[in-house]
Design a protein around this motif. Sequence first.
Motif, PDB file in Angstrom:
ATOM      1  N   TYR A 241      38.026  30.788  70.703  1.00 29.16           N
ATOM      2  CA  TYR A 241      39.648  30.279  70.378  1.00 29.16           C
ATOM      3  C   TYR A 241      39.537  28.921  70.417  1.00 29.16           C
ATOM      4  O   TYR A 241      40.266  28.333  69.499  1.00 29.16           O
ATOM      5  CB  TYR A 241      40.283  30.925  71.746  1.00 29.16           C
ATOM      6  N   GLN A 242      38.730  28.328  71.153  1.00 26.50           N
ATOM      7  CA  GLN A 242      38.728  26.888  71.192  1.00 26.50           C
ATOM      8  C   GLN A 242      37.992  26.297  69.682  1.00 26.50           C
ATOM      9  O   GLN A 242      38.459  25.046  69.322  1.00 26.50           O
ATOM     10  CB  GLN A 242      37.660  26.188  72.321  1.00 26.50           C
ATOM     11  N   GLN A 243      37.114  26.895  69.225  1.00 27.86           N
ATOM     12  CA  GLN A 243      36.475  26.494  67.952  1.00 27.86           C
ATOM     13  C   GLN A 243      37.382  26.880  66.726  1.00 27.86           C
ATOM     14  O   GLN A 243      37.555  25.936  66.057  1.00 27.86           O
ATOM     15  CB  GLN A 243      35.140  27.335  67.677  1.00 27.86           C
ATOM     16  N   ALA A 244      38.375  27.918  66.870  1.00 29.14           N
ATOM     17  CA  ALA A 244      39.193  28.123  65.758  1.00 29.14           C
ATOM     18  C   ALA A 244      40.555  27.449  65.762  1.00 29.14           C
ATOM     19  O   ALA A 244      41.230  27.228  64.907  1.00 29.14           O
ATOM     20  CB  ALA A 244      39.451  29.530  65.837  1.00 29.14           C
ATOM     21  N   GLU A 248      46.028  20.017  66.841  1.00 28.80           N
ATOM     22  CA  GLU A 248      47.131  19.910  67.355  1.00 28.80           C
ATOM     23  C   GLU A 248      47.421  21.110  68.372  1.00 28.80           C
ATOM     24  O   GLU A 248      48.434  21.326  68.962  1.00 28.80           O
ATOM     25  CB  GLU A 248      48.169  19.795  66.140  1.00 28.80           C
ATOM     26  N   GLY A 249      46.667  22.320  68.100  1.00 26.60           N
ATOM     27  CA  GLY A 249      46.728  23.503  69.203  1.00 26.60           C
ATOM     28  C   GLY A 249      47.833  24.245  68.453  1.00 26.60           C
ATOM     29  O   GLY A 249      48.414  25.219  69.471  1.00 26.60           O
ATOM     30  N   ILE A 317      46.025  30.564  60.385  1.00 31.74           N
ATOM     31  CA  ILE A 317      47.243  31.391  60.919  1.00 31.74           C
ATOM     32  C   ILE A 317      48.158  30.442  61.610  1.00 31.74           C
ATOM     33  O   ILE A 317      47.648  29.900  62.863  1.00 31.74           O
ATOM     34  CB  ILE A 317      46.658  32.588  61.643  1.00 31.74           C
ATOM     35  N   VAL A 318      49.267  30.512  61.250  1.00 33.59           N
ATOM     36  CA  VAL A 318      50.400  29.783  61.929  1.00 33.59           C
ATOM     37  C   VAL A 318      51.433  30.756  62.455  1.00 33.59           C
ATOM     38  O   VAL A 318      51.847  31.602  62.086  1.00 33.59           O
ATOM     39  CB  VAL A 318      50.904  28.784  60.941  1.00 33.59           C
ATOM     40  N   VAL A 319      51.944  30.232  63.496  1.00 27.38           N
ATOM     41  CA  VAL A 319      53.143  30.982  64.242  1.00 27.38           C
ATOM     42  C   VAL A 319      54.074  29.931  64.655  1.00 27.38           C
ATOM     43  O   VAL A 319      54.110  28.566  64.836  1.00 27.38           O
ATOM     44  CB  VAL A 319      52.717  31.454  65.743  1.00 27.38           C
TER      45      VAL A 319
END
Length: 329
Positions: A241-244, A248-249, A317-319
């Motif tokens: 998760y940290q790598q992907a 900006e998180g 992938i954006v939310v």
Amino acid sequence: MPWTPLHSQLHQCLIDRQLLPIGTNILIAVSGGQDSLCLGQLLRDLQNRWQWQLAVAHCDHGWAQDVGIADRVAQVAARWQLPFHCETTANLPETDGAAREWRYSALVRIAQATNSTQIVTAHTQTDRAETLLYNLVRGAGADGLCALSWQRQLTAEIGLVRPLLAVNRAQTGDFCREYQLPVWEDDYNQNLKYARNRLRLEIMPQLAADFNPQVESHLARTAELVRADVEYLESLATDWYQQALDLEGVRLDRLILAPLALSLQRRVIRQFLAQALSKMPTFTQIEATISLIDAPNRTRTSTFSDGLAAEVAGKWIVVARSDRLSINI
């Protein structure tokens, strides 16, 4: 009173698992039932060996069936010569979920007021087996089958410890009788309209009689094995998760996620959505977002809670709010 095998079992468990170090300030959650009274007596008897600072906490739900329990627990705390603290609420829905959420928040407040760093509860092997089975029939995944951990953090400063997870309810009952502890028999626990009570009073005994007399210990062992696997997978997922995650998180690199096993993809996506949504993501939301890993550009999920949706934006992938997706991405 004599030193019992249960004293020895708990003492060795604390050494092996390093659950409650020497000198710890401990808040014992005592409901008045046999398990919590057993735990309180055990910790009081071990106190000098471990140099703990102990206090007793009781949470009064304000329900009709709770009248008198707090006074009984206060008397036991006085017998143990320990400080007693009680929180009471009103208009609390008579459900397991509402009661559990309020109890933990109340216990944290008491722990903060007493400078306790560990809250200790009396969940047993029996509870662990029942919880695993309960979660299984509800359709829980591996995380739900872990069914109670030995310890976890409630806040940055306060931990929760369950030192009786290798002790069954028959043992705590025998101990309370030997020590003549005033167990409160809660009528709530006999009411078969509650699913957990039916599981405890009807289904578990039937499984033991018809399938395996050791079903309780075997289910608890299964929970222990699954927990080790889940903790390993979750740690791997956190690393990916940290790598992907972008700087900006707010976006996930789907090219990093694509080669991963599905179990890791699910965990990474769950961590991502947990940060973006106001509620923990559902299985359906996680699966819909996973489908975006290999989807064409601009592919979008249906709307989640709070008007949010996930969309493919190049390699990301954006939310975001569904009315703002595909704009300035």
